[in-house]
Write a protein that holds these residues in place. Structure first.
Motif, PDB file in Angstrom:
ATOM      1  N   VAL A  63      -4.941  -0.546  -4.150  1.00 39.34           N
ATOM      2  CA  VAL A  63      -4.590  -1.079  -2.843  1.00 39.34           C
ATOM      3  C   VAL A  63      -5.426  -0.386  -1.774  1.00 39.34           C
ATOM      4  CG1 VAL A  63      -2.733  -1.288  -1.139  1.00 39.34           C
ATOM      5  CG2 VAL A  63      -2.236  -1.563  -3.579  1.00 39.34           C
ATOM      6  N   LEU A  64      -6.047  -1.184  -0.906  1.00 39.58           N
ATOM      7  CA  LEU A  64      -6.713  -0.669   0.278  1.00 39.58           C
ATOM      8  C   LEU A  64      -5.809  -0.959   1.457  1.00 39.58           C
ATOM      9  CD1 LEU A  64     -10.365  -1.996  -0.189  1.00 39.58           C
ATOM     10  CD2 LEU A  64      -9.478   0.264  -0.745  1.00 39.58           C
ATOM     11  N   GLU A  65      -5.456   0.066   2.207  1.00 38.89           N
ATOM     12  CA  GLU A  65      -4.658  -0.131   3.408  1.00 38.89           C
ATOM     13  C   GLU A  65      -5.546   0.188   4.590  1.00 38.89           C
ATOM     14  OE1 GLU A  65      -1.068   2.137   3.862  1.00 38.89           O
ATOM     15  OE2 GLU A  65      -0.394   0.840   5.472  1.00 38.89           O
ATOM     16  N   LEU A  66      -5.830  -0.828   5.387  1.00 37.06           N
ATOM     17  CA  LEU A  66      -6.730  -0.683   6.515  1.00 37.06           C
ATOM     18  C   LEU A  66      -5.948  -0.462   7.797  1.00 37.06           C
ATOM     19  CD1 LEU A  66      -9.035  -3.690   5.593  1.00 37.06           C
ATOM     20  CD2 LEU A  66      -9.316  -1.308   4.947  1.00 37.06           C
ATOM     21  N   PHE A  67      -6.470   0.390   8.663  1.00 35.54           N
ATOM     22  CA  PHE A  67      -5.837   0.659   9.959  1.00 35.54           C
ATOM     23  C   PHE A  67      -4.363   1.004   9.766  1.00 35.54           C
ATOM     24  CE2 PHE A  67      -8.900  -2.878  10.381  1.00 35.54           C
ATOM     25  CZ  PHE A  67      -9.901  -2.225  11.061  1.00 35.54           C
ATOM     26  N   SER A  68      -4.080   1.940   8.902  1.00 37.63           N
ATOM     27  CA  SER A  68      -2.723   2.173   8.426  1.00 37.63           C
ATOM     28  C   SER A  68      -1.810   2.931   9.375  1.00 37.63           C
ATOM     29  CB  SER A  68      -2.756   2.860   7.069  1.00 37.63           C
ATOM     30  OG  SER A  68      -3.745   3.855   7.036  1.00 37.63           O
ATOM     31  N   GLY A  69      -2.309   3.319  10.518  1.00 37.59           N
ATOM     32  CA  GLY A  69      -1.444   3.909  11.542  1.00 37.59           C
ATOM     33  C   GLY A  69      -0.614   5.070  11.044  1.00 37.59           C
ATOM     34  N   GLY A 117       1.590   5.072   8.658  1.00 35.02           N
ATOM     35  CA  GLY A 117       2.026   4.951   7.272  1.00 35.02           C
ATOM     36  C   GLY A 117       3.244   4.078   7.104  1.00 35.02           C
ATOM     37  N   ASN A 118       3.533   3.279   8.100  1.00 34.18           N
ATOM     38  CA  ASN A 118       4.701   2.409   8.084  1.00 34.18           C
ATOM     39  C   ASN A 118       4.744   1.534   6.825  1.00 34.18           C
ATOM     40  OD1 ASN A 118       7.017   1.116   9.239  1.00 34.18           O
ATOM     41  ND2 ASN A 118       5.694  -0.546   9.905  1.00 34.18           N
ATOM     42  N   PHE A 119       3.613   0.919   6.483  1.00 32.70           N
ATOM     43  CA  PHE A 119       3.570   0.072   5.294  1.00 32.70           C
ATOM     44  C   PHE A 119       3.193   0.873   4.048  1.00 32.70           C
ATOM     45  CE2 PHE A 119       3.061  -2.919   8.795  1.00 32.70           C
ATOM     46  CZ  PHE A 119       4.084  -3.800   8.502  1.00 32.70           C
ATOM     47  N   THR A 120       2.530   2.002   4.235  1.00 33.69           N
ATOM     48  CA  THR A 120       2.162   2.859   3.102  1.00 33.69           C
ATOM     49  C   THR A 120       3.407   3.252   2.322  1.00 33.69           C
ATOM     50  OG1 THR A 120       0.366   3.776   4.427  1.00 33.69           O
ATOM     51  CG2 THR A 120       0.953   4.960   2.419  1.00 33.69           C
ATOM     52  N   GLU A 121       4.442   3.540   3.057  1.00 38.52           N
ATOM     53  CA  GLU A 121       5.698   3.961   2.447  1.00 38.52           C
ATOM     54  C   GLU A 121       6.203   2.936   1.427  1.00 38.52           C
ATOM     55  OE1 GLU A 121       9.438   6.241   4.299  1.00 38.52           O
ATOM     56  OE2 GLU A 121       9.053   4.276   5.184  1.00 38.52           O
ATOM     57  N   ILE A 122       6.182   1.649   1.773  1.00 38.59           N
ATOM     58  CA  ILE A 122       6.668   0.650   0.829  1.00 38.59           C
ATOM     59  C   ILE A 122       5.623   0.329  -0.239  1.00 38.59           C
ATOM     60  CG2 ILE A 122       8.400  -0.365   2.327  1.00 38.59           C
ATOM     61  CD1 ILE A 122       6.452  -2.636   2.877  1.00 38.59           C
ATOM     62  N   LEU A 123       4.349   0.455   0.104  1.00 36.21           N
ATOM     63  CA  LEU A 123       3.303   0.227  -0.897  1.00 36.21           C
ATOM     64  C   LEU A 123       3.380   1.287  -1.993  1.00 36.21           C
ATOM     65  CD1 LEU A 123       0.317  -0.668   1.451  1.00 36.21           C
ATOM     66  CD2 LEU A 123       1.604  -2.248  -0.014  1.00 36.21           C
ATOM     67  N   GLN A 124       3.712   2.518  -1.623  1.00 33.57           N
ATOM     68  CA  GLN A 124       3.815   3.598  -2.609  1.00 33.57           C
ATOM     69  C   GLN A 124       4.955   3.382  -3.592  1.00 33.57           C
ATOM     70  OE1 GLN A 124       4.020   6.969   0.079  1.00 33.57           O
ATOM     71  NE2 GLN A 124       1.892   7.495  -0.370  1.00 33.57           N
ATOM     72  N   GLU A 125       5.942   2.604  -3.211  1.00 27.49           N
ATOM     73  CA  GLU A 125       7.040   2.299  -4.134  1.00 27.49           C
ATOM     74  C   GLU A 125       6.569   1.414  -5.281  1.00 27.49           C
ATOM     75  OE1 GLU A 125      10.154   0.506  -1.839  1.00 27.49           O
ATOM     76  OE2 GLU A 125      10.357   2.248  -0.529  1.00 27.49           O
ATOM     77  N   LYS A 126       5.492   0.650  -5.075  1.00 28.59           N
ATOM     78  CA  LYS A 126       5.013  -0.321  -6.057  1.00 28.59           C
ATOM     79  C   LYS A 126       3.711   0.098  -6.729  1.00 28.59           C
ATOM     80  CE  LYS A 126       4.424  -4.496  -7.924  1.00 28.59           C
ATOM     81  NZ  LYS A 126       5.268  -5.155  -8.851  1.00 28.59           N
ATOM     82  N   PHE A 127       2.777   0.632  -5.943  1.00 30.46           N
ATOM     83  CA  PHE A 127       1.423   0.902  -6.440  1.00 30.46           C
ATOM     84  C   PHE A 127       1.161   2.396  -6.539  1.00 30.46           C
ATOM     85  CE2 PHE A 127       1.373  -3.072  -3.989  1.00 30.46           C
ATOM     86  CZ  PHE A 127       0.994  -3.961  -4.984  1.00 30.46           C
ATOM     87  N   SER A 128       0.404   2.766  -7.569  1.00 27.78           N
ATOM     88  CA  SER A 128       0.118   4.185  -7.764  1.00 27.78           C
ATOM     89  C   SER A 128      -1.150   4.638  -7.056  1.00 27.78           C
ATOM     90  CB  SER A 128       0.024   4.499  -9.258  1.00 27.78           C
ATOM     91  OG  SER A 128      -0.983   3.709  -9.857  1.00 27.78           O
ATOM     92  N   LYS A 129      -2.043   3.710  -6.723  1.00 22.31           N
ATOM     93  CA  LYS A 129      -3.295   4.101  -6.066  1.00 22.31           C
ATOM     94  C   LYS A 129      -3.456   3.310  -4.768  1.00 22.31           C
ATOM     95  CE  LYS A 129      -8.222   4.386  -6.639  1.00 22.31           C
ATOM     96  NZ  LYS A 129      -8.905   5.451  -6.447  1.00 22.31           N
ATOM     97  N   ILE A 130      -3.355   4.035  -3.649  1.00 24.15           N
ATOM     98  CA  ILE A 130      -3.500   3.437  -2.328  1.00 24.15           C
ATOM     99  C   ILE A 130      -4.557   4.236  -1.583  1.00 24.15           C
ATOM    100  CG2 ILE A 130      -2.371   2.914  -0.132  1.00 24.15           C
ATOM    101  CD1 ILE A 130       0.286   2.932  -1.745  1.00 24.15           C
TER     102      ILE A 130
END
Length: 131
Positions: free
Chosen positions: A45-51, A53-66
């Motif tokens: 997962v590439l998270e662009l302009f992630s500020g 980490g608002n969405f990083t938090e939920i992405l980490q629940e699903k994906f191991s590499k962000i």
């Protein structure tokens, strides 16, 4: 920060933007969470302009590499799914034009009034590469 350098989530989020409207923020997070449930958890997962980490938090629940990046010009040709949250509908339209030209289609899109009593709207979108 170098626009193409990976973000250090432990320090880059400390002074970053966060959503001010809790209910609308929860709606956007739940919306993204619902869409990622069917995706392969081994995906990168590439998270662009992630500020903050608002969405990083939920992405980490699903994906191991962000990987968090601050530049849109790093999109991989192998990218198949794209979630794009924009605080400006006009810039959203401008930004997705090259993506649509490159074979992405809008699978789902919501307009969110995250800043009540102002003209500002958030756009939450899910794009999928179809060609």
């Amino acid at each position: 920060l170098d626009d193409n350098a990976p973000l250090d989530f432990s320090k880059d989020y400390q002074a970053s933007f966060s959503q001010g409207h809790t209910i609308q923020n929860d709606f956007m997070r739940d919306w993204v969470k619902g869409h990622i449930e069917s995706l392969d958890s081994s995906s990168t997962v590439l998270e662009l302009f992630s500020g903050s980490g608002n969405f990083t938090e939920i992405l980490q629940e699903k994906f191991s590499k962000i990987t968090g990046l601050k530049s849109l010009n790093v999109l991989s040709p192998q990218l198949k799914h794209l979630f794009y949250v924009s605080c400006n509908p006009d810039s959203f339209l401008k930004d997705i034009k090259p993506l649509l030209d490159d074979g992405f289609e809008i699978e789902d899109l919501k307009i969110v009034d995250a800043f009540v009593h102002t003209p500002h709207m958030e756009v939450v979108s899910y794009l999928k590469k179809v060609r």
